[in-house]
Design a protein around this motif. Structure first.
Motif, PDB file in Angstrom:
ATOM      1  N   THR A 143       0.793  -1.135   0.233  1.00 36.73           N
ATOM      2  CA  THR A 143       0.107   0.019   0.082  1.00 36.73           C
ATOM      3  C   THR A 143       0.871   1.315   0.013  1.00 36.73           C
ATOM      4  OG1 THR A 143      -1.657  -1.210   1.094  1.00 36.73           O
ATOM      5  CG2 THR A 143      -1.916   1.174   1.010  1.00 36.73           C
ATOM      6  N   ASP A 144       1.889   1.419   0.951  1.00 34.16           N
ATOM      7  CA  ASP A 144       2.823   2.411   0.886  1.00 34.16           C
ATOM      8  C   ASP A 144       3.518   2.517  -0.763  1.00 34.16           C
ATOM      9  OD1 ASP A 144       2.605   2.713   3.557  1.00 34.16           O
ATOM     10  OD2 ASP A 144       4.171   1.532   4.027  1.00 34.16           O
ATOM     11  N   ARG A 145       3.851   1.461  -1.183  1.00 37.73           N
ATOM     12  CA  ARG A 145       4.479   1.531  -2.483  1.00 37.73           C
ATOM     13  C   ARG A 145       3.473   2.192  -3.561  1.00 37.73           C
ATOM     14  NH1 ARG A 145       6.549  -3.113  -0.518  1.00 37.73           N
ATOM     15  NH2 ARG A 145       8.721  -3.310  -0.381  1.00 37.73           N
ATOM     16  N   HIS A 146       2.140   1.598  -3.467  1.00 37.91           N
ATOM     17  CA  HIS A 146       1.066   2.251  -4.373  1.00 37.91           C
ATOM     18  C   HIS A 146       0.939   3.711  -3.970  1.00 37.91           C
ATOM     19  CE1 HIS A 146      -3.284   2.040  -5.827  1.00 37.91           C
ATOM     20  NE2 HIS A 146      -2.371   2.355  -6.650  1.00 37.91           N
ATOM     21  N   LEU A 147       0.762   4.173  -2.953  1.00 39.82           N
ATOM     22  CA  LEU A 147       1.103   5.730  -2.784  1.00 39.82           C
ATOM     23  C   LEU A 147       1.937   6.254  -3.254  1.00 39.82           C
ATOM     24  CD1 LEU A 147      -0.233   5.862   1.034  1.00 39.82           C
ATOM     25  CD2 LEU A 147      -1.386   6.661  -0.751  1.00 39.82           C
ATOM     26  N   ILE A 148       3.161   5.851  -3.046  1.00 42.07           N
ATOM     27  CA  ILE A 148       4.520   6.329  -3.416  1.00 42.07           C
ATOM     28  C   ILE A 148       4.526   6.499  -5.172  1.00 42.07           C
ATOM     29  CG2 ILE A 148       6.885   6.263  -3.688  1.00 42.07           C
ATOM     30  CD1 ILE A 148       6.862   4.884  -0.740  1.00 42.07           C
ATOM     31  N   ALA A 149       3.945   5.513  -5.544  1.00 44.04           N
ATOM     32  CA  ALA A 149       3.728   5.229  -7.216  1.00 44.04           C
ATOM     33  C   ALA A 149       2.783   6.710  -7.525  1.00 44.04           C
ATOM     34  CB  ALA A 149       3.453   4.027  -7.703  1.00 44.04           C
ATOM     35  N   LEU A 150       1.739   6.395  -6.778  1.00 42.88           N
ATOM     36  CA  LEU A 150       0.698   7.628  -7.465  1.00 42.88           C
ATOM     37  C   LEU A 150       1.182   9.041  -7.134  1.00 42.88           C
ATOM     38  CD1 LEU A 150      -2.496   6.163  -5.465  1.00 42.88           C
ATOM     39  CD2 LEU A 150      -2.045   6.248  -7.742  1.00 42.88           C
ATOM     40  N   LEU A 151       2.166   9.174  -6.028  1.00 42.06           N
ATOM     41  CA  LEU A 151       2.749  10.683  -5.824  1.00 42.06           C
ATOM     42  C   LEU A 151       3.656  10.784  -6.817  1.00 42.06           C
ATOM     43  CD1 LEU A 151       2.818  10.712  -2.030  1.00 42.06           C
ATOM     44  CD2 LEU A 151       1.464  12.093  -3.713  1.00 42.06           C
ATOM     45  N   ALA A 152       4.641   9.691  -7.375  1.00 46.64           N
ATOM     46  CA  ALA A 152       5.584   9.816  -8.424  1.00 46.64           C
ATOM     47  C   ALA A 152       4.836  10.452  -9.753  1.00 46.64           C
ATOM     48  CB  ALA A 152       6.081   8.655  -8.628  1.00 46.64           C
ATOM     49  N   GLU A 153       3.578   9.880  -9.989  1.00 44.96           N
ATOM     50  CA  GLU A 153       2.793  10.477 -11.012  1.00 44.96           C
ATOM     51  C   GLU A 153       2.409  11.868 -10.881  1.00 44.96           C
ATOM     52  OE1 GLU A 153       2.326   9.200 -14.202  1.00 44.96           O
ATOM     53  OE2 GLU A 153       3.805   7.517 -13.589  1.00 44.96           O
ATOM     54  N   ASN A 154       1.778  12.238  -9.541  1.00 43.19           N
ATOM     55  CA  ASN A 154       1.278  13.673  -9.448  1.00 43.19           C
ATOM     56  C   ASN A 154       1.628  13.812  -8.095  1.00 43.19           C
ATOM     57  OD1 ASN A 154      -0.224  16.032  -9.001  1.00 43.19           O
ATOM     58  ND2 ASN A 154      -1.934  15.213  -9.613  1.00 43.19           N
ATOM     59  N   ALA A 155       2.618  14.562  -7.718  1.00 42.64           N
ATOM     60  CA  ALA A 155       2.906  14.962  -6.385  1.00 42.64           C
ATOM     61  C   ALA A 155       1.867  15.636  -5.735  1.00 42.64           C
ATOM     62  CB  ALA A 155       4.176  15.461  -6.133  1.00 42.64           C
ATOM     63  N   ARG A 156       1.037  16.499  -6.355  1.00 39.22           N
ATOM     64  CA  ARG A 156       0.063  17.424  -5.863  1.00 39.22           C
ATOM     65  C   ARG A 156      -1.349  16.945  -5.841  1.00 39.22           C
ATOM     66  NH1 ARG A 156      -0.302  23.002  -8.752  1.00 39.22           N
ATOM     67  NH2 ARG A 156      -1.614  23.170  -7.031  1.00 39.22           N
ATOM     68  N   ALA A 157      -1.429  15.227  -5.884  1.00 34.83           N
ATOM     69  CA  ALA A 157      -2.647  14.589  -5.750  1.00 34.83           C
ATOM     70  C   ALA A 157      -3.317  14.963  -4.535  1.00 34.83           C
ATOM     71  CB  ALA A 157      -2.306  13.201  -5.873  1.00 34.83           C
ATOM     72  N   PRO A 158      -4.407  15.069  -4.187  1.00 34.96           N
ATOM     73  CA  PRO A 158      -5.061  15.409  -3.046  1.00 34.96           C
ATOM     74  C   PRO A 158      -5.421  14.046  -2.358  1.00 34.96           C
ATOM     75  CG  PRO A 158      -6.797  16.250  -4.939  1.00 34.96           C
ATOM     76  CD  PRO A 158      -5.310  15.509  -5.506  1.00 34.96           C
ATOM     77  N   VAL A 159      -5.241  13.912  -1.136  1.00 37.93           N
ATOM     78  CA  VAL A 159      -5.454  13.007  -0.056  1.00 37.93           C
ATOM     79  C   VAL A 159      -6.585  12.066  -0.669  1.00 37.93           C
ATOM     80  CG1 VAL A 159      -5.750  12.072   2.117  1.00 37.93           C
ATOM     81  CG2 VAL A 159      -3.988  14.022   1.514  1.00 37.93           C
ATOM     82  N   ALA A 160      -7.864  12.971  -0.889  1.00 36.69           N
ATOM     83  CA  ALA A 160      -9.088  12.282  -1.234  1.00 36.69           C
ATOM     84  C   ALA A 160      -9.040  11.556  -2.555  1.00 36.69           C
ATOM     85  CB  ALA A 160     -10.041  13.272  -1.389  1.00 36.69           C
ATOM     86  N   LYS A 161      -8.208  12.030  -3.413  1.00 37.18           N
ATOM     87  CA  LYS A 161      -7.924  11.028  -4.679  1.00 37.18           C
ATOM     88  C   LYS A 161      -7.110   9.802  -4.539  1.00 37.18           C
ATOM     89  CE  LYS A 161      -6.249  11.507  -9.474  1.00 37.18           C
ATOM     90  NZ  LYS A 161      -5.994  12.515 -10.418  1.00 37.18           N
ATOM     91  N   LEU A 162      -5.929  10.249  -3.503  1.00 37.86           N
ATOM     92  CA  LEU A 162      -5.305   8.800  -3.101  1.00 37.86           C
ATOM     93  C   LEU A 162      -5.790   8.022  -2.395  1.00 37.86           C
ATOM     94  CD1 LEU A 162      -1.879  11.124  -2.012  1.00 37.86           C
ATOM     95  CD2 LEU A 162      -2.232   9.648  -4.125  1.00 37.86           C
ATOM     96  N   ALA A 163      -6.935   8.322  -1.448  1.00 36.73           N
ATOM     97  CA  ALA A 163      -7.948   7.428  -0.826  1.00 36.73           C
ATOM     98  C   ALA A 163      -8.383   6.684  -1.779  1.00 36.73           C
ATOM     99  CB  ALA A 163      -8.649   8.350   0.357  1.00 36.73           C
ATOM    100  N   ARG A 164      -9.019   7.230  -2.836  1.00 38.52           N
ATOM    101  CA  ARG A 164     -10.013   6.594  -3.863  1.00 38.52           C
ATOM    102  C   ARG A 164      -9.248   5.648  -4.497  1.00 38.52           C
ATOM    103  NH1 ARG A 164     -12.290  11.526  -4.414  1.00 38.52           N
ATOM    104  NH2 ARG A 164     -11.134  12.035  -6.160  1.00 38.52           N
ATOM    105  N   ALA A 165      -8.149   6.044  -4.841  1.00 39.89           N
ATOM    106  CA  ALA A 165      -7.167   4.993  -5.725  1.00 39.89           C
ATOM    107  C   ALA A 165      -6.729   3.989  -4.821  1.00 39.89           C
ATOM    108  CB  ALA A 165      -6.000   5.937  -6.135  1.00 39.89           C
ATOM    109  N   THR A 166      -6.515   3.980  -3.662  1.00 44.34           N
ATOM    110  CA  THR A 166      -6.062   2.962  -2.748  1.00 44.34           C
ATOM    111  C   THR A 166      -7.106   2.252  -2.272  1.00 44.34           C
ATOM    112  OG1 THR A 166      -5.763   4.478  -0.972  1.00 44.34           O
ATOM    113  CG2 THR A 166      -3.774   4.194  -2.458  1.00 44.34           C
ATOM    114  N   GLY A 167      -8.424   2.636  -2.170  1.00 47.31           N
ATOM    115  CA  GLY A 167      -9.396   2.045  -1.218  1.00 47.31           C
ATOM    116  C   GLY A 167      -9.320   2.353   0.120  1.00 47.31           C
TER     117      GLY A 167
END
Length: 142
Positions: free
Chosen positions: A6-30
């Motif tokens: 899950t941490d790796r997934h979050l890091i990968a999402l942030l690598a694509e868009n470091a400004r991604a809102p927490v809400a979007k990260l939450a949806r993407a990770t469930g």
């Protein structure tokens, strides 16, 4: 600190868009937003995430970039690195294994400026030799 998938997934999402809102990260990770925020804070405080940055777009990127393979005289690496730090246009210098000692990434606005920078690198005391690889077209940029 151990990181999980899950941490790796979050890091990968942030690598694509470091400004991604927490809400979007939450949806993407469930995960719940508070869980994502807590994980991000843990990753930051442990140093796993060392910071957030931007990728420069075409309007801000220097016109030219190159990689310079540098061979250093024995016991001169520290002095050469100190000289490189003082040169404008040096983006990064990394030690390497193999036939060269350093991989130096450089940028310049003009061919004349790039030529002068490459000369200064090659002339630095402690540099045995250098070979320049001028970057042409970027095929992959992550």
């Amino acid at each position: 600190m151990q990181i999980d998938d899950t941490d790796r997934h979050l890091i990968a999402l942030l690598a694509e868009n470091a400004r991604a809102p927490v809400a979007k990260l939450a949806r993407a990770t469930g995960l719940a937003r508070t869980t994502v925020q807590a994980r991000l804070e843990r990753l930051e405080s442990s140093g796993t995430i060392g910071g957030y940055t931007i990728r420069k777009g075409p309007g801000l990127k220097p016109v030219l970039s190159a990689s310079v393979l540098v061979s250093v005289e024995p016991r001169s690496e520290a002095a050469v690195v100190a000289r490189l730090k003082a040169l404008p246009g040096i983006v990064r210098a990394t030690t390497t294994s193999g036939r060269t000692d350093l991989l130096v990434e450089v940028t310049a606005e003009t061919t004349e400026a790039l030529d002068a920078l490459l000369d200064r690198i090659g002339e630095a005391k402690g540099v045995r030799s250098s070979e320049s690889l001028i970057h042409l077209t970027t095929k992959i940029a992550r």
